[in-house]
Design a protein around this motif. Sequence first.
Motif, PDB file in Angstrom:
ATOM      1  N   LYS A 521       0.377  -0.991  -0.193  1.00 30.83           N
ATOM      2  CA  LYS A 521      -0.065   0.089  -0.353  1.00 30.83           C
ATOM      3  C   LYS A 521       1.091   0.881   0.130  1.00 30.83           C
ATOM      4  O   LYS A 521       0.571   2.370  -0.760  1.00 30.83           O
ATOM      5  CB  LYS A 521      -0.736   0.141   0.986  1.00 30.83           C
ATOM      6  CG  LYS A 521      -1.946  -1.372   1.221  1.00 30.83           C
ATOM      7  CD  LYS A 521      -2.706  -0.978   1.965  1.00 30.83           C
ATOM      8  CE  LYS A 521      -3.836   0.395   2.049  1.00 30.83           C
ATOM      9  NZ  LYS A 521      -4.565  -0.159   3.422  1.00 30.83           N
ATOM     10  N   SER A 522       2.178   1.372   0.419  1.00 36.70           N
ATOM     11  CA  SER A 522       2.824   2.431   0.630  1.00 36.70           C
ATOM     12  C   SER A 522       4.073   2.676  -0.834  1.00 36.70           C
ATOM     13  O   SER A 522       3.841   3.599  -0.818  1.00 36.70           O
ATOM     14  CB  SER A 522       4.275   1.879   1.906  1.00 36.70           C
ATOM     15  OG  SER A 522       4.481   3.365   2.096  1.00 36.70           O
ATOM     16  N   ASN A 525       1.489   4.287  -2.785  1.00 30.36           N
ATOM     17  CA  ASN A 525       1.371   5.786  -2.233  1.00 30.36           C
ATOM     18  C   ASN A 525       2.053   6.315  -3.107  1.00 30.36           C
ATOM     19  O   ASN A 525       1.831   7.369  -3.798  1.00 30.36           O
ATOM     20  CB  ASN A 525       0.672   5.716  -1.407  1.00 30.36           C
ATOM     21  CG  ASN A 525      -0.831   5.198  -0.540  1.00 30.36           C
ATOM     22  OD1 ASN A 525      -1.448   5.147  -1.507  1.00 30.36           O
ATOM     23  ND2 ASN A 525      -0.681   5.025   0.472  1.00 30.36           N
ATOM     24  N   ASN A 526       3.192   5.537  -2.874  1.00 37.21           N
ATOM     25  CA  ASN A 526       4.678   6.336  -2.934  1.00 37.21           C
ATOM     26  C   ASN A 526       4.282   6.111  -4.610  1.00 37.21           C
ATOM     27  O   ASN A 526       5.080   8.090  -4.950  1.00 37.21           O
ATOM     28  CB  ASN A 526       5.430   5.372  -2.740  1.00 37.21           C
ATOM     29  CG  ASN A 526       7.211   6.350  -2.466  1.00 37.21           C
ATOM     30  OD1 ASN A 526       7.166   8.113  -2.254  1.00 37.21           O
ATOM     31  ND2 ASN A 526       8.217   5.441  -2.458  1.00 37.21           N
ATOM     32  N   ARG A 528       1.946   7.437  -6.214  1.00 42.48           N
ATOM     33  CA  ARG A 528       1.370   8.144  -7.264  1.00 42.48           C
ATOM     34  C   ARG A 528       1.673   9.249  -6.723  1.00 42.48           C
ATOM     35  O   ARG A 528       2.117  10.829  -7.098  1.00 42.48           O
ATOM     36  CB  ARG A 528      -0.107   8.341  -6.137  1.00 42.48           C
ATOM     37  CG  ARG A 528      -1.085   9.151  -6.688  1.00 42.48           C
ATOM     38  CD  ARG A 528      -1.981   8.959  -6.092  1.00 42.48           C
ATOM     39  NE  ARG A 528      -2.518   8.238  -4.787  1.00 42.48           N
ATOM     40  CZ  ARG A 528      -2.521   7.566  -4.241  1.00 42.48           C
ATOM     41  NH1 ARG A 528      -2.560   6.436  -4.850  1.00 42.48           N
ATOM     42  NH2 ARG A 528      -3.112   7.115  -2.565  1.00 42.48           N
ATOM     43  N   GLU A 529       2.551   9.589  -4.966  1.00 43.53           N
ATOM     44  CA  GLU A 529       2.778  10.682  -5.150  1.00 43.53           C
ATOM     45  C   GLU A 529       4.254  11.815  -5.582  1.00 43.53           C
ATOM     46  O   GLU A 529       4.226  12.892  -5.367  1.00 43.53           O
ATOM     47  CB  GLU A 529       3.019  10.576  -2.878  1.00 43.53           C
ATOM     48  CG  GLU A 529       2.090  11.297  -2.375  1.00 43.53           C
ATOM     49  CD  GLU A 529       2.291  10.311  -0.995  1.00 43.53           C
ATOM     50  OE1 GLU A 529       3.316  10.092  -0.268  1.00 43.53           O
ATOM     51  OE2 GLU A 529       1.337   9.845  -0.004  1.00 43.53           O
ATOM     52  N   LYS A 539       0.883  -1.925 -11.924  1.00 40.36           N
ATOM     53  CA  LYS A 539      -0.369  -1.536 -10.435  1.00 40.36           C
ATOM     54  C   LYS A 539      -1.529  -2.061 -10.179  1.00 40.36           C
ATOM     55  O   LYS A 539      -1.231  -3.139  -9.654  1.00 40.36           O
ATOM     56  CB  LYS A 539      -0.404   0.429 -10.917  1.00 40.36           C
ATOM     57  CG  LYS A 539       0.733   1.533 -11.043  1.00 40.36           C
ATOM     58  CD  LYS A 539       0.195   2.375 -11.364  1.00 40.36           C
ATOM     59  CE  LYS A 539       1.062   3.326 -11.159  1.00 40.36           C
ATOM     60  NZ  LYS A 539       0.013   5.239 -11.938  1.00 40.36           N
ATOM     61  N   ASN A 543      -2.415  -4.366  -7.410  1.00 40.72           N
ATOM     62  CA  ASN A 543      -3.339  -4.489  -6.350  1.00 40.72           C
ATOM     63  C   ASN A 543      -4.123  -5.269  -6.378  1.00 40.72           C
ATOM     64  O   ASN A 543      -4.901  -5.831  -5.284  1.00 40.72           O
ATOM     65  CB  ASN A 543      -4.318  -3.933  -7.442  1.00 40.72           C
ATOM     66  CG  ASN A 543      -3.302  -2.114  -7.085  1.00 40.72           C
ATOM     67  OD1 ASN A 543      -3.750  -1.358  -5.103  1.00 40.72           O
ATOM     68  ND2 ASN A 543      -3.912  -1.093  -7.868  1.00 40.72           N
TER      69      ASN A 543
END
Length: 564
Positions: A521-522, A525-526, A528-529, A539, A543
Amino acid sequence: MTDGEEKKYENELLVDAWDDFHNWIYCICVVTFDLELGQALESVFPRHVSLTKQEISNICYLAFPDSNSGCMGDTSFIIRLQNCQGKTNIPPAHNNYNSKCATSLQIEHSYYWGYVYFRQVKDITLPRGYFQKSVVILSFFPFNNLFSEISSYIAPEYFDNGDVCLEAVCYSIRSWPTPKPGLPLNLPLLGTVFQTYIPPSINCSTTSILALPSESGDNQIQTHVELLNLFEILQPVISYVHLLWELVMLSEPIVVMASSPAYCSSMVLALTRLIYPLQYCGDYRPYFTIHDSEFKQFTTKLHRPPPVILGVTNPFFGKTLHHWPHTIRLSDDMGQAQKCKLKKTAPTKVMCNSPGIYTAHKTFLQKDKHIIKKLMNGISSKRPLEVQSALLRRHLLELTQSFMIPLERYLASLMPLQKSISPFKDAPQPLPFNPDAFFATLEVAGPQLTLNNTGIKGDWVGLYRKFFRSPNFKAWFNNRYTDLTHKLQALQLEALSNADLKDWVRGREEVHVVDMVLRIKSSINNCREHNIQVSESVKERLNHHLNDIVISLPDDLRNILKIS
């Protein structure tokens, strides 16, 4: 709702209504001369925009040419000043802009750019006998050509028609499309359409057209967002362009003294472009005054001057900056190629008014006499300035690329081997930078291999050693190191997406399984950020793995780890 809450709500709605305007411009200021106050802020458009006292003071003093320069008529120039409000006034549309635009056009939100149109004419009806007023477009974008043309278009209209003109300008700008690199843009303004294009990053995959349309209509003006005629600006110092290239590459403190802010601002901007495509990362102020809030910081003799390029017009700077190591003093006529001489001495005690480059810097590299001769012959034969500028840009581009390519190659060698990447461990880090290891590569992969035909030879190792202590190197290295780190993270994610996690989960303790869920999950998010480039298929597989693992857990843990 109380009256205070209602007023606050109305103000928030007002600000939101101007989001599209602020995507391009922060505000437009009108600065006038007050007999009692001196330069004073007369008005700000749109009306709701707030500026700090320090910003207002800096804008007012920077909006007028120095009193000793005597600029009559209309004068256009560019300023750069600190944003004292931090990140409170950053438009949301700017968030992804820097990752998609060309490096030289990136936004640095610590600074505003100001595009000034100043008019000074005799007017016997006024107490002082002169009309003195400036229109200043304040923006976060370094669009020196586009906004200078726009200021030259709207300011005369404002001088003729007053506030109603700038109010109409603001409403026009509210209709502009979001500034997106790689797309042709039509910007309507007072019955005219400015057609422009923001070049994308070389790493940005765009299928859009890459240039402005070839023709324009009666009410259309084609303009580049950023355009400097490098040769025209540098012509007075063209014989010493290799010296200046070194000083800028090394982020050396330079002061440019001229009679007009138009002259010094264009020279400062041209200097920062000498090392393109490498981004100049020192500070620079195209026009600077003794009233600036950072005046003491730049003029103190207690420390070595900071890595900054200053453009000034007040002769007082000849005394206050005499301890600076490099000074370029321009003549009143910027069009003369032979007027600036090289004075091989530090500026200390050299306060004469003769144009020249005052420096004790001993160059590491020899100059390329061939390109200098070619440009000088171009002056004699009246070769078009655009052609001269293209020749100069190409030479400087090749010089900078030849200097940086060995560093790029060495940095690529810091990537760990593919076998060190494991789907079940954190991504490895790039190897540390070792100057001595880099120098060992120069004999077989140094700049001299691509510059043999130019005649440029010299102490490359000495130049690199000093370059490693400059802000230009630190910024370049940090960006490239981050790129390598992101690439390793992308490779690790790809390996993880291809791993058989169903088999891995079997027999694992719940604490290890939960740790893997949180890690995946991290990682997602990484990506995307930090805009880490991984394919959509990677991706999707991640998932899918995440769902499979969560489903294998007990209900209580499954609810806690529910994928959002």
